[in-house]
Design an enzyme around this catalytic site. Sequence first.
Site, PDB file in Angstrom:
ATOM      1  N   ASP A  25      -4.109  -4.595  -1.927  1.00  0.00           N
ATOM      2  CA  ASP A  25      -4.033  -3.940  -0.614  1.00  0.00           C
ATOM      3  C   ASP A  25      -5.140  -4.447   0.322  1.00  0.00           C
ATOM      4  O   ASP A  25      -6.208  -4.847  -0.137  1.00  0.00           O
ATOM      5  CB  ASP A  25      -4.155  -2.418  -0.809  1.00  0.00           C
ATOM      6  CG  ASP A  25      -3.709  -1.641   0.420  1.00  0.00           C
ATOM      7  OD1 ASP A  25      -2.921  -2.188   1.223  1.00  0.00           O
ATOM      8  OD2 ASP A  25      -4.153  -0.492   0.583  1.00  0.00           O
ATOM      9  N   GLY A  52      -3.644  -6.527   5.896  1.00  0.00           N
ATOM     10  CA  GLY A  52      -3.521  -6.217   7.323  1.00  0.00           C
ATOM     11  C   GLY A  52      -4.884  -5.986   7.946  1.00  0.00           C
ATOM     12  O   GLY A  52      -5.193  -6.522   9.020  1.00  0.00           O
ATOM     13  N   ASN A  89       7.692  -0.386   1.521  1.00  0.00           N
ATOM     14  CA  ASN A  89       7.209  -1.396   2.472  1.00  0.00           C
ATOM     15  C   ASN A  89       8.295  -1.907   3.426  1.00  0.00           C
ATOM     16  O   ASN A  89       7.999  -2.545   4.440  1.00  0.00           O
ATOM     17  CB  ASN A  89       6.535  -2.570   1.746  1.00  0.00           C
ATOM     18  CG  ASN A  89       5.173  -2.243   1.167  1.00  0.00           C
ATOM     19  OD1 ASN A  89       4.760  -2.782   0.142  1.00  0.00           O
ATOM     20  ND2 ASN A  89       4.436  -1.349   1.822  1.00  0.00           N
ATOM     21  N   ARG A 135      -7.484  -1.263  -7.470  1.00  0.00           N
ATOM     22  CA  ARG A 135      -6.918  -1.238  -6.113  1.00  0.00           C
ATOM     23  C   ARG A 135      -7.951  -1.801  -5.149  1.00  0.00           C
ATOM     24  O   ARG A 135      -9.079  -1.290  -5.077  1.00  0.00           O
ATOM     25  CB  ARG A 135      -6.512   0.174  -5.682  1.00  0.00           C
ATOM     26  CG  ARG A 135      -5.880   0.151  -4.279  1.00  0.00           C
ATOM     27  CD  ARG A 135      -5.154   1.422  -3.900  1.00  0.00           C
ATOM     28  NE  ARG A 135      -4.481   1.217  -2.611  1.00  0.00           N
ATOM     29  CZ  ARG A 135      -3.338   1.772  -2.255  1.00  0.00           C
ATOM     30  NH1 ARG A 135      -2.715   2.581  -3.071  1.00  0.00           N
ATOM     31  NH2 ARG A 135      -2.813   1.516  -1.067  1.00  0.00           N
TER      32      ARG A 135
HETATM   33  C1  IPE Z   1       0.693  -0.453  -1.717  1.00  0.00           C
HETATM   34  O1  IPE Z   1       0.066  -0.679  -0.498  1.00  0.00           O
HETATM   35  C2  IPE Z   1       1.763  -1.483  -1.929  1.00  0.00           C
HETATM   36  C3  IPE Z   1       1.306  -2.829  -2.198  1.00  0.00           C
HETATM   37  C4  IPE Z   1       0.068  -3.240  -2.266  1.00  0.00           C
HETATM   38  C5  IPE Z   1       2.353  -3.788  -2.419  1.00  0.00           C
HETATM   39  P1  IPE Z   1       0.502   0.096   0.832  1.00  0.00           P
HETATM   40  O2  IPE Z   1      -0.373  -0.447   1.909  1.00  0.00           O
HETATM   41  O3  IPE Z   1       1.952  -0.024   1.023  1.00  0.00           O
HETATM   42  O4  IPE Z   1       0.135   1.599   0.473  1.00  0.00           O
HETATM   43  P2  IPE Z   1      -0.172   2.832   1.422  1.00  0.00           P
HETATM   44  O5  IPE Z   1       0.889   2.851   2.491  1.00  0.00           O
HETATM   45  O6  IPE Z   1      -1.533   2.624   1.998  1.00  0.00           O
HETATM   46  O7  IPE Z   1      -0.138   4.020   0.506  1.00  0.00           O
HETATM   47  C1  IPE Z   2      -1.042  -5.200   1.150  1.00  0.00           C
HETATM   48  O1  IPE Z   2      -1.730  -5.266   2.347  1.00  0.00           O
HETATM   49  C2  IPE Z   2       0.169  -6.086   1.132  1.00  0.00           C
HETATM   50  C3  IPE Z   2       1.447  -5.372   1.101  1.00  0.00           C
HETATM   51  C4  IPE Z   2       1.595  -4.086   1.084  1.00  0.00           C
HETATM   52  C5  IPE Z   2       2.637  -6.180   1.107  1.00  0.00           C
HETATM   53  P1  IPE Z   2      -1.366  -4.314   3.573  1.00  0.00           P
HETATM   54  O2  IPE Z   2      -0.409  -5.034   4.441  1.00  0.00           O
HETATM   55  O3  IPE Z   2      -0.935  -2.986   3.112  1.00  0.00           O
HETATM   56  O4  IPE Z   2      -2.775  -4.247   4.290  1.00  0.00           O
HETATM   57  P2  IPE Z   2      -3.430  -2.969   5.011  1.00  0.00           P
HETATM   58  O5  IPE Z   2      -3.464  -1.873   3.986  1.00  0.00           O
HETATM   59  O6  IPE Z   2      -2.551  -2.649   6.161  1.00  0.00           O
HETATM   60  O7  IPE Z   2      -4.781  -3.437   5.395  1.00  0.00           O
HETATM   61 MG    MG Z   3      -1.944  -1.230   2.762  1.00  0.00          MG
END
Ligand code: IPE
Ligand code: IPE
Ligand code: MG
Length: 238
Positions: free
Chosen positions: A18, A21, A66, A186
């Site tokens: 995670d 983004g 997602n 995590r």
């Molecule tokens: C969990 O991350 C899913 C993956 C890393 C693939 P998310 O970014 O989707 O989780 P939440 O929304 O913060 O719970």
């Molecule tokens: C994890 O990074 C990748 C996926 C869930 C595919 P995020 O895209 O959730 O990154 P943040 O949590 O928004 O920073």
């Molecule tokens: Mg995330």
Amino acid sequence: MLDKTKYHIPEHVAIIMDGNGRWAKKRALPRSVGHKFGAQNFRKITRYISKTGVKVLTLYAFSTENWKRPLEEVNALMGLFKQYLIDSLTDFREDDIKVVFIGDRSAFDPKLIELINESEEVAKDRKGMLLNIAMNYGSRDEILRAVKQLCNEAKNGEIDPEKITEQDISSRLYTANLPDPDLIIRTGGEFRLSNFLLYQSAYSEFYSTETLWPDFHEEDFDNAIIEFNKRNRRFGGV
Ligand code: IPE
Ligand code: IPE
Ligand code: MG
């Protein structure tokens, strides 16, 4: 590299990758760029972990939730999956890494499904670490499927509902042949499972780090193992 004589290396490590983004946002870049760097890190860290003695590595790449993200971001992720799956076919051969996928792959486009099937097929006889990639994976969906399957078997008289065991449930999950995770890492600082391995994580050790996924490198993994070695796993005993 960790001194394997000093530390107990968990058999099964799972990682919630995670923070891509936020990594991009910090640099005023589009989220898709964060995913690109995250995908690059996935290859590098997988190869490193395969050399530490870990037997099974499960990586959470895309959850059943997602799909809620903007179409542009979902498309960027699907593009990266295609790109990186193709590349990893050759990359992981050198490390003898066996690749399998958990989750509902039928929702992906045919080209991606083909790549997923192909990467499992070419790696099926490899003897190194098992890399288990969770894509369009959700634990509730996984449990629901197991329940439906058991109900159908009961309906057809193949199984006695009174005799259903915990093992009967485990063996109908996507992770049927895998040990439960010993350690769940995590990145990105949250303390939640986000629908990941809910049934399997009953006694997993949880490790959360503020480090964002694209910045999670070898020494960060080593730190998680060092912390894991300080835990006292009692499994309900004394
Ligand atoms: C969990 O991350 C899913 C993956 C890393 C693939 P998310 O970014 O989707 O989780 P939440 O929304 O913060 O719970
Ligand atoms: C994890 O990074 C990748 C996926 C869930 C595919 P995020 O895209 O959730 O990154 P943040 O949590 O928004 O920073
Ligand atoms: Mg995330």
